[in-house]
Design a protein around this motif. Structure first.
Motif, short mmCIF file in Angstrom:
data_model
loop_
_atom_site.label_atom_id
_atom_site.label_comp_id
_atom_site.label_asym_id
_atom_site.label_seq_id
_atom_site.Cartn_x
_atom_site.Cartn_y
_atom_site.Cartn_z
N PHE A 139 0.71 -1.23 0.07
CA PHE A 139 0.03 0.05 -0.04
C PHE A 139 0.94 1.50 0.06
O PHE A 139 0.82 2.12 -0.91
CB PHE A 139 -0.90 -0.03 1.25
CG PHE A 139 -1.80 1.05 1.31
CD1 PHE A 139 -3.29 1.06 0.85
CD2 PHE A 139 -1.47 2.37 1.76
CE1 PHE A 139 -4.31 1.79 1.00
CE2 PHE A 139 -2.50 3.35 2.08
CZ PHE A 139 -3.65 3.21 1.56
N LEU A 142 2.82 1.74 -2.95
CA LEU A 142 1.94 2.30 -4.63
C LEU A 142 1.62 3.81 -4.01
O LEU A 142 1.76 4.68 -5.18
CB LEU A 142 0.85 1.36 -4.30
CG LEU A 142 0.56 0.14 -5.07
CD1 LEU A 142 -0.68 -0.62 -4.64
CD2 LEU A 142 1.02 0.22 -6.50
N ALA B 96 -6.85 6.16 9.12
CA ALA B 96 -6.97 5.14 8.06
C ALA B 96 -6.76 3.81 8.82
O ALA B 96 -7.64 2.90 8.55
CB ALA B 96 -5.74 5.04 7.37
N LEU B 100 -9.88 1.04 8.84
CA LEU B 100 -9.48 -0.31 8.41
C LEU B 100 -10.14 -1.41 9.32
O LEU B 100 -10.72 -2.45 9.07
CB LEU B 100 -8.13 -0.42 8.13
CG LEU B 100 -7.72 -1.39 6.92
CD1 LEU B 100 -8.10 -0.89 5.83
CD2 LEU B 100 -5.87 -1.24 6.82
N TYR B 106 -9.64 -1.53 1.74
CA TYR B 106 -8.43 -0.95 1.30
C TYR B 106 -8.54 0.03 0.21
O TYR B 106 -7.92 1.25 0.35
CB TYR B 106 -7.48 -1.76 0.86
CG TYR B 106 -6.30 -2.46 1.86
CD1 TYR B 106 -5.34 -1.65 1.87
CD2 TYR B 106 -6.86 -3.60 2.82
CE1 TYR B 106 -4.51 -2.10 3.27
CE2 TYR B 106 -5.80 -3.78 3.53
CZ TYR B 106 -4.75 -3.32 3.91
OH TYR B 106 -3.90 -3.51 5.09
N VAL B 109 -10.02 3.04 1.87
CA VAL B 109 -9.18 3.83 2.70
C VAL B 109 -8.00 4.76 1.86
O VAL B 109 -7.74 5.69 2.35
CB VAL B 109 -8.44 2.94 3.78
CG1 VAL B 109 -7.34 3.35 4.76
CG2 VAL B 109 -9.66 2.47 4.55
N ALA B 110 -7.76 4.02 0.75
CA ALA B 110 -6.79 4.74 -0.06
C ALA B 110 -7.31 6.01 -0.35
O ALA B 110 -6.54 7.10 -0.45
CB ALA B 110 -6.24 3.77 -1.12
N VAL B 154 -4.56 0.40 -5.91
CA VAL B 154 -4.75 -0.29 -4.80
C VAL B 154 -5.90 -1.31 -4.98
O VAL B 154 -5.76 -2.48 -4.96
CB VAL B 154 -5.18 0.51 -3.48
CG1 VAL B 154 -5.52 -0.34 -2.42
CG2 VAL B 154 -3.85 1.38 -2.94
N LEU B 158 -4.08 -4.62 -4.74
CA LEU B 158 -4.20 -5.38 -3.36
C LEU B 158 -5.49 -6.11 -2.84
O LEU B 158 -5.53 -6.68 -1.91
CB LEU B 158 -4.04 -4.08 -2.38
CG LEU B 158 -2.67 -3.71 -1.89
CD1 LEU B 158 -2.78 -2.56 -0.87
CD2 LEU B 158 -2.08 -5.06 -0.95
#
Lengths: 171, 159
Positions: A139, A142, B96, B100, B106, B109-110, B154, B158
């Motif tokens: 994360f 990125l 964050a 989570l 994810y 949150v990103a 993400v 992810l």
């Protein structure tokens, strides 16, 4: 003093809300207090080294001296300087605004100044390490990689769009 | 795990600093405490807010709004909330983490943290006064686009 009051106003408001909740419904109040304490202890587990790093960087990196050398035509040096200073500085983004204005007034390249703001907002070294702990390495990598690449590209674009327009009326 | 190496790096640098210059190290500690004191009220306030919200808003609702299954709408919600105001990254990251744990996804949150750190509609007038409307709007727009690209990355990588 006023600034201090403003800082604590939000916390006091939240604490009174918590207290109110507790009085109205002790069970919910307890739940909220437990959840709060849990997040605080999570935070305290990681925050001390973050702030130790902030302090060490502040004392050992002579920011003002370096900033003065960031003239126009600094080239790749300018980008590296900005990257270096942005990642090593402390404080919220609005703390960087006055600094950015000074840089612009002193004749720094606008693209470098906008890049500086981008780096400052999203890529601080102590916070990067903290982010790795909370959100995971992938994360964070990125976030950093994409933000820095795009911020650099956009800083060039902003310079071209915003500054050509400002120069036109004068020329 | 990464918490350990955070302590390790800070600890080693602290010892180096102590060895090199005692007075400077003392100043560094003072600065660290000062910075910590400055953000503490905001962070603690946010923590209480999150505690209250998670008590009254059940995890299922949070998950429905910005959970892993909330999809594009959840991302848009997170982008919108994050763009409203600006928070320093020291405050954004613990927030964050709490989100989570409360059941947020994810990518959502990103979207939230990348915009909360760099896009601020509320502070736009201040920014415009300093840099001009055009540059301020462009910087916020650029940060917003960057946040969207990061969120999509993400989501792809992810999730």
């Amino acid at each position: 003093m006023k600034a201090v009051m403003r800082q604590y106003r939000f916390l006091l408001l939240m604490l009174s809300l918590l207290l109110l909740t507790w009085l109205v419904s002790p069970q919910s109040g307890r739940g909220a207090a437990v959840a709060t304490l849990k997040s605080i202890s999570d935070m305290l587990a990681l925050l001390p080294p973050v702030f130790l790093l902030i302090g060490l960087i502040d004392v050992w990196v002579p920011k003002e001296t370096i900033l003065k050398q960031l003239g126009d035509g600094a080239g790749i040096w300018g980008i590296l300087t900005v990257l270096f200073l942005g990642t090593l500085s402390a404080g919220p983004l609005y703390a960087a605004f006055p600094l950015a204005v000074i840089l612009l007034e002193k004749g720094a390249r606008p693209a470098n100044v906008y890049f500086f703001l981008g780096v400052w907002s999203s890529a601080k070294l102590p916070v990067i390490m903290y982010e790795t702990g909370v959100m995971g390495t992938t994360f964070t990598v990125l976030h950093l990689g994409i933000s820095l690449t795009l911020y650099y590209f956009f800083s060039l674009l902003t310079e071209r769009l915003a500054h050509s327009l400002q120069l036109q009326p004068e020329g | 795990m990464s918490g350990i190496w955070l302590y390790l790096v800070a600890g080693i640098l602290f010892l180096c600093s102590l060895y090199a210059d005692r007075a400077k190290t003392r100043k560094a500690l003072a600065k660290a405490l000062d910075s910590f004191r400055q953000i503490l009220p905001t962070v603690l306030g946010m923590m209480v807010l999150v505690g209250l919200v998670t008590t009254f808003v059940p995890p299922t609702t949070i998950a429905r709004l910005i959970g892993p299954q909330s999809g594009a709408l959840g991302i848009v919600t997170a982008l919108a909330i994050g763009s409203a105001a600006m928070l320093p990254s020291f405050v954004a990251i613990p927030l964050a983490g709490s989100l989570l744990k409360a059941g947020a996804g994810y990518p959502q949150v990103a979207a939230f943290i990348s915009t909360i750190m760099a896009v601020g509609v509320v502070s736009l007038p201040l920014e415009a006064r300093l840099f001009g409307w055009k540059a301020a709007a462009l910087r916020n727009g650029a940060a917003f686009v960057t946040a969207m690209v990061f969120t999509l990355a993400v989501k792809e990588i992810l999730v």
